[in-house]
Motif scaffolding. Structure first.
Motif, PDB file in Angstrom:
ATOM      1  N   SER A 164       0.851  -1.332   0.000  1.00 61.91           N
ATOM      2  CA  SER A 164       0.053   0.077   0.045  1.00 61.91           C
ATOM      3  C   SER A 164       0.936   1.268   0.090  1.00 61.91           C
ATOM      4  N   TYR A 165       2.194   1.224  -0.032  1.00 60.38           N
ATOM      5  CA  TYR A 165       2.960   2.547   0.136  1.00 60.38           C
ATOM      6  C   TYR A 165       4.256   2.239  -0.574  1.00 60.38           C
ATOM      7  N   ALA A 166       4.595   3.276  -0.999  1.00 60.58           N
ATOM      8  CA  ALA A 166       6.220   3.526  -1.715  1.00 60.58           C
ATOM      9  C   ALA A 166       7.286   3.234  -0.635  1.00 60.58           C
TER      10      ALA A 166
ATOM     11  N   SER B  79       7.273   2.914  -6.638  1.00 61.98           N
ATOM     12  CA  SER B  79       5.757   3.218  -6.253  1.00 61.98           C
ATOM     13  C   SER B  79       5.431   1.946  -5.748  1.00 61.98           C
ATOM     14  N   TRP B  80       4.127   1.841  -5.091  1.00 59.94           N
ATOM     15  CA  TRP B  80       3.482   0.874  -4.623  1.00 59.94           C
ATOM     16  C   TRP B  80       3.550  -0.255  -5.573  1.00 59.94           C
ATOM     17  N   SER B  81       3.036  -0.069  -6.758  1.00 61.59           N
ATOM     18  CA  SER B  81       2.751  -1.140  -7.715  1.00 61.59           C
ATOM     19  C   SER B  81       4.116  -1.576  -8.265  1.00 61.59           C
TER      20      SER B  81
ATOM     21  N   ASN C 258       3.702   7.958   0.843  1.00 57.64           N
ATOM     22  CA  ASN C 258       2.268   8.002   0.151  1.00 57.64           C
ATOM     23  C   ASN C 258       2.625   7.860  -1.462  1.00 57.64           C
ATOM     24  N   VAL C 259       3.489   8.418  -1.633  1.00 54.05           N
ATOM     25  CA  VAL C 259       4.054   8.507  -3.149  1.00 54.05           C
ATOM     26  C   VAL C 259       5.341   8.325  -3.435  1.00 54.05           C
ATOM     27  N   ALA C 260       5.645   7.787  -4.668  1.00 58.92           N
ATOM     28  CA  ALA C 260       7.366   7.535  -4.895  1.00 58.92           C
ATOM     29  C   ALA C 260       7.655   8.863  -5.635  1.00 58.92           C
ATOM     30  N   ALA C 261       8.908   9.343  -5.313  1.00 56.13           N
ATOM     31  CA  ALA C 261       9.288  10.446  -6.053  1.00 56.13           C
ATOM     32  C   ALA C 261      10.855  10.477  -5.934  1.00 56.13           C
TER      33      ALA C 261
ATOM     34  N   SER D 296      11.899  10.956  -2.025  1.00 57.08           N
ATOM     35  CA  SER D 296      10.574  10.623  -1.154  1.00 57.08           C
ATOM     36  C   SER D 296      10.990   9.931  -0.149  1.00 57.08           C
TER      37      SER D 296
END
Length: 122
Positions: free
Chosen positions: A31-33, A52-54, A101-104, A107
């Motif tokens: 569910s998270y990065a 990213s989470w995926s 929450n997001v990948a960057a 992050s």
């Protein structure tokens, strides 16, 4: 609470390869990065890579782009960092990071592993 445990560090000659692993427990891993950071002696902790989470989005710092590959297996609650063409300047303690929450680029989430030492000899 999330627990992150890294493994796979060691001593390798310049030009060699290592694969780091980070196993997560305690929350829904998918569910998270996630990301990798490193800290060399006398230097601040720096961003290395994020995913990213995926697993479809990845980001790298310029110095490792093209040499390192970040990946994850959500079924195994595990993230990896494949490091090829290692250089002495890659020597550092590598930390697993999670919970963003997001990948960057850059992050970072609130959860950290204990770190694993990577030493590259010239």
């Amino acid at each position: 609470q999330v627990q992150l445990v890294e493994s796979g560090g060691g001593l390798v000659q310049a030009g060699g390869s290592l694969r780091l692993s980070c196993v997560a427990s305690g929350r829904t891993f998918s569910s998270y990065a996630m990301g990798w950071f490193r800290q060399a002696p006398g230097k601040e902790r720096e961003f290395v890579a994020a995913i990213s989470w995926s697993g479809t989005l990845t980001y790298y710092t310029d110095s490792v782009n093209g040499r390192f590959t970040i990946s994850r297996d959500n079924a195994k609650n595990t993230m990896y960092l494949q490091m090829n063409s290692l250089k002495p300047e890659d020597t550092a303690v590598y930390y697993c990071n999670g919970g963003a929450n997001v990948a960057a680029r850059g992050s970072r989430g609130p959860y950290w592993g204990q770190g694993t030492q990577v030493t590259v000899s010239s």
